[in-house]
Scaffold this motif. Structure first.
Motif, PDB file in Angstrom:
ATOM      1  N   THR A  97       2.231  -3.520   8.953  1.00  0.00           N
ATOM      2  CA  THR A  97       2.536  -2.308   8.409  1.00  0.00           C
ATOM      3  C   THR A  97       3.093  -2.265   6.934  1.00  0.00           C
ATOM      4  OG1 THR A  97       4.443  -2.231   9.534  1.00  0.00           O
ATOM      5  CG2 THR A  97       2.936  -1.195  10.535  1.00  0.00           C
ATOM      6  N   GLY A  98       2.712  -3.139   6.236  1.00  0.00           N
ATOM      7  CA  GLY A  98       3.338  -3.350   4.813  1.00  0.00           C
ATOM      8  C   GLY A  98       3.023  -2.386   3.960  1.00  0.00           C
ATOM      9  N   HIS A  99       1.988  -1.443   4.258  1.00  0.00           N
ATOM     10  CA  HIS A  99       1.470  -0.336   3.448  1.00  0.00           C
ATOM     11  C   HIS A  99       2.729   0.836   3.824  1.00  0.00           C
ATOM     12  CE1 HIS A  99      -0.166   0.364   7.421  1.00  0.00           C
ATOM     13  NE2 HIS A  99       0.159   1.708   7.098  1.00  0.00           N
ATOM     14  N   ALA A 100       3.428   0.464   4.605  1.00  0.00           N
ATOM     15  CA  ALA A 100       4.232   1.882   4.991  1.00  0.00           C
ATOM     16  C   ALA A 100       5.830   1.687   4.699  1.00  0.00           C
ATOM     17  CB  ALA A 100       3.989   2.131   6.775  1.00  0.00           C
ATOM     18  N   HIS A 101       6.208   0.382   4.517  1.00  0.00           N
ATOM     19  CA  HIS A 101       7.643   0.403   4.111  1.00  0.00           C
ATOM     20  C   HIS A 101       7.881  -0.254   2.917  1.00  0.00           C
ATOM     21  CE1 HIS A 101       6.998  -3.979   5.397  1.00  0.00           C
ATOM     22  NE2 HIS A 101       6.523  -3.579   6.382  1.00  0.00           N
ATOM     23  N   ALA A 102       9.076  -0.002   2.348  1.00  0.00           N
ATOM     24  CA  ALA A 102       9.241  -0.500   1.026  1.00  0.00           C
ATOM     25  C   ALA A 102       9.427  -1.864   0.722  1.00  0.00           C
ATOM     26  CB  ALA A 102      10.828   0.126   0.783  1.00  0.00           C
ATOM     27  N   ILE A 103       9.617  -2.571   1.693  1.00  0.00           N
ATOM     28  CA  ILE A 103       9.634  -4.146   1.664  1.00  0.00           C
ATOM     29  C   ILE A 103       8.097  -4.709   1.372  1.00  0.00           C
ATOM     30  CG2 ILE A 103       9.759  -6.299   2.730  1.00  0.00           C
ATOM     31  CD1 ILE A 103      12.233  -5.412   4.082  1.00  0.00           C
ATOM     32  N   PRO A 151      -5.321  -3.091   7.651  1.00  0.00           N
ATOM     33  CA  PRO A 151      -5.645  -1.773   7.101  1.00  0.00           C
ATOM     34  C   PRO A 151      -4.556  -0.761   7.219  1.00  0.00           C
ATOM     35  CG  PRO A 151      -7.402  -2.693   8.631  1.00  0.00           C
ATOM     36  CD  PRO A 151      -6.262  -3.331   8.940  1.00  0.00           C
ATOM     37  N   VAL A 152      -4.533   0.250   6.266  1.00  0.00           N
ATOM     38  CA  VAL A 152      -3.659   1.297   6.116  1.00  0.00           C
ATOM     39  C   VAL A 152      -3.989   2.075   7.386  1.00  0.00           C
ATOM     40  CG1 VAL A 152      -3.039   3.327   4.844  1.00  0.00           C
ATOM     41  CG2 VAL A 152      -3.382   1.259   3.648  1.00  0.00           C
ATOM     42  N   GLN A 153      -2.792   2.524   8.047  1.00  0.00           N
ATOM     43  CA  GLN A 153      -2.897   3.451   9.133  1.00  0.00           C
ATOM     44  C   GLN A 153      -1.737   4.294   9.216  1.00  0.00           C
ATOM     45  OE1 GLN A 153      -2.051   1.486  13.035  1.00  0.00           O
ATOM     46  NE2 GLN A 153      -1.780  -0.538  12.066  1.00  0.00           N
ATOM     47  N   SER A 154      -1.658   5.662   9.480  1.00  0.00           N
ATOM     48  CA  SER A 154      -0.525   6.373   9.556  1.00  0.00           C
ATOM     49  C   SER A 154       0.295   5.989  10.756  1.00  0.00           C
ATOM     50  CB  SER A 154      -0.803   7.820   9.625  1.00  0.00           C
ATOM     51  OG  SER A 154      -1.612   8.152   8.192  1.00  0.00           O
ATOM     52  N   ILE A 155       1.726   5.879  10.561  1.00  0.00           N
ATOM     53  CA  ILE A 155       2.495   5.600  11.746  1.00  0.00           C
ATOM     54  C   ILE A 155       3.443   6.723  11.802  1.00  0.00           C
ATOM     55  CG2 ILE A 155       1.992   3.029  11.729  1.00  0.00           C
ATOM     56  CD1 ILE A 155       4.556   2.739  10.386  1.00  0.00           C
ATOM     57  N   THR A 156       3.865   7.454  10.586  1.00  0.00           N
ATOM     58  CA  THR A 156       4.588   8.548  10.563  1.00  0.00           C
ATOM     59  C   THR A 156       3.754   9.819   9.737  1.00  0.00           C
ATOM     60  OG1 THR A 156       5.985   8.772   8.660  1.00  0.00           O
ATOM     61  CG2 THR A 156       6.607   7.026  10.345  1.00  0.00           C
ATOM     62  N   GLY A 216      -6.348   3.456   2.255  1.00  0.00           N
ATOM     63  CA  GLY A 216      -6.144   2.298   1.347  1.00  0.00           C
ATOM     64  C   GLY A 216      -6.158   2.627  -0.144  1.00  0.00           C
ATOM     65  N   HIS A 217      -7.286   3.511  -0.619  1.00  0.00           N
ATOM     66  CA  HIS A 217      -7.301   3.952  -1.782  1.00  0.00           C
ATOM     67  C   HIS A 217      -6.079   4.526  -2.556  1.00  0.00           C
ATOM     68  CE1 HIS A 217     -11.547   2.631  -1.960  1.00  0.00           C
ATOM     69  NE2 HIS A 217     -11.858   3.598  -1.051  1.00  0.00           N
ATOM     70  N   SER A 218      -5.586   5.515  -1.661  1.00  0.00           N
ATOM     71  CA  SER A 218      -4.372   5.997  -2.285  1.00  0.00           C
ATOM     72  C   SER A 218      -3.085   5.094  -2.392  1.00  0.00           C
ATOM     73  CB  SER A 218      -3.887   7.193  -1.325  1.00  0.00           C
ATOM     74  OG  SER A 218      -4.885   8.113  -1.177  1.00  0.00           O
ATOM     75  N   LEU A 219      -3.283   4.127  -1.434  1.00  0.00           N
ATOM     76  CA  LEU A 219      -2.078   3.036  -1.528  1.00  0.00           C
ATOM     77  C   LEU A 219      -2.321   2.056  -2.686  1.00  0.00           C
ATOM     78  CD1 LEU A 219       0.508   1.631  -0.346  1.00  0.00           C
ATOM     79  CD2 LEU A 219      -1.139  -0.041   1.069  1.00  0.00           C
ATOM     80  N   LEU A 220      -3.591   1.791  -2.868  1.00  0.00           N
ATOM     81  CA  LEU A 220      -3.633   1.086  -4.145  1.00  0.00           C
ATOM     82  C   LEU A 220      -3.280   1.730  -5.383  1.00  0.00           C
ATOM     83  CD1 LEU A 220      -7.169  -0.642  -3.111  1.00  0.00           C
ATOM     84  CD2 LEU A 220      -4.976  -1.796  -3.427  1.00  0.00           C
ATOM     85  N   ARG A 221      -3.663   2.935  -5.634  1.00  0.00           N
ATOM     86  CA  ARG A 221      -3.472   3.657  -6.907  1.00  0.00           C
ATOM     87  C   ARG A 221      -2.015   3.623  -6.922  1.00  0.00           C
ATOM     88  NH1 ARG A 221      -7.840   7.307  -4.981  1.00  0.00           N
ATOM     89  NH2 ARG A 221      -6.015   8.514  -4.231  1.00  0.00           N
ATOM     90  N   ARG A 222      -1.229   4.004  -5.899  1.00  0.00           N
ATOM     91  CA  ARG A 222       0.391   3.791  -5.884  1.00  0.00           C
ATOM     92  C   ARG A 222       0.951   2.759  -6.306  1.00  0.00           C
ATOM     93  NH1 ARG A 222       4.146   5.017  -0.714  1.00  0.00           N
ATOM     94  NH2 ARG A 222       3.058   6.957  -0.492  1.00  0.00           N
ATOM     95  N   LEU A 223       0.316   1.571  -5.787  1.00  0.00           N
ATOM     96  CA  LEU A 223       0.726   0.175  -6.340  1.00  0.00           C
ATOM     97  C   LEU A 223       0.678  -0.234  -7.736  1.00  0.00           C
ATOM     98  CD1 LEU A 223      -0.372  -1.767  -3.122  1.00  0.00           C
ATOM     99  CD2 LEU A 223       2.092  -0.808  -3.647  1.00  0.00           C
TER     100      LEU A 223
END
Length: 245
Positions: free
Chosen positions: A128-134, A155-160, A167-174
């Motif tokens: 769940t690396g996509h979901a936490h700050a670490i 893969p990105v999955q909503s946990i909250t 994944g696309h939204s995460l990559l843009r954020r990163l």
């Protein structure tokens, strides 16, 4: 006390002081041992691998080198643990240290207290690396290929309700994450918790120090993060080797 053990340890210490080796007579003289006793102990230490003998000179053996290496590693770990505990008490937050190693997010050390408990790992941190700050902080430090490889495996999955949606939204954020800037995450991994992670330069490894707070104390997060950054800056020189645990 067991005298033979004490005498053997004195011999090991004496050998360690001679980078180019030393003969039995010199070692016996330096340790105050009778020559027959020194010979007997030296032969035993050679047999057990703690010493080796070459052309009449004694050197530290592989077993002693392993002990030294393990002791140095424990000392480095202790330095990091003490630093995290100091920051935990100084700032009043749990403090985490993590690295990205062998394609995985690895939380190596956590320092918390009953009054400031760490976030419960209710969903596997590695997955769940996509979901936490670490995780976001570590992923932001990777090159594009390594980042996409990680997200293919996890893969990105909503946990909250606050987790990034795809994944696309995460990559843009990163990609928008400032180099060496903190990563802030609010309730994306655990409801009721806000977190911040600070990238750390340790050789070629992606590393991070992070903190967490209850959501109702979220107004403290930025100030606490800045304080941690300042503290890391003060100690980074002495931690530059120790932090590679």
């Amino acid at each position: 006390m067991i005298g033979s053990v004490q005498r053997a340890m004195r011999l090991l210490e004496s050998v360690a002081e001679h980078d180019h080796g030393a003969p039995a007579k010199q070692l016996a003289r330096e340790t105050g041992l009778a020559l027959p006793t020194a010979y007997h102990l030296l032969r035993t230490l050679v047999h057990e691998g703690y010493l080796r003998r070459d052309k009449g000179l004694f050197f530290l053996g592989e077993a002693a080198v392993r002990l030294s290496s393990n002791g140095a590693e424990q000392k480095r770990r202790s330095t990091v643990v003490e630093a995290l505990a100091h920051w935990r008490d100084l700032i009043g937050v749990p403090v985490y240290y993590a690295q990205y190693r062998d394609g995985e997010i690895d939380v190596l050390c956590v320092s918390d207290s009953p009054g400031n408990p760490a976030v419960e790992e209710w969903a596997d941190f590695r997955e769940t690396g996509h979901a936490h700050a670490i995780g976001q902080c570590l992923l932001a430090q990777l090159d594009d290929e390594a980042r996409r490889d990680h997200l293919d495996r996890y893969p990105v999955q909503s946990i909250t309700p606050y987790t990034v949606r795809d994944g696309h939204s995460l990559l843009r954020r990163l990609e928008r994450t400032a180099r060496m800037g903190p990563v802030i995450e609010r309730q994306e991994y655990a409801l009721g918790t806000v977190c911040a992670a600070i990238p750390i330069t340790v050789g070629n490894a992606a590393s991070t120090m992070a903190i967490s707070l209850p959501a109702h104390q979220g107004d403290r997060l930025l100030a606490a993060t800045q304080q941690l950054q300042e503290e890391i800056g003060r100690l980074m020189g002495s931690l530059s080797i120790s932090i590679s645990i």
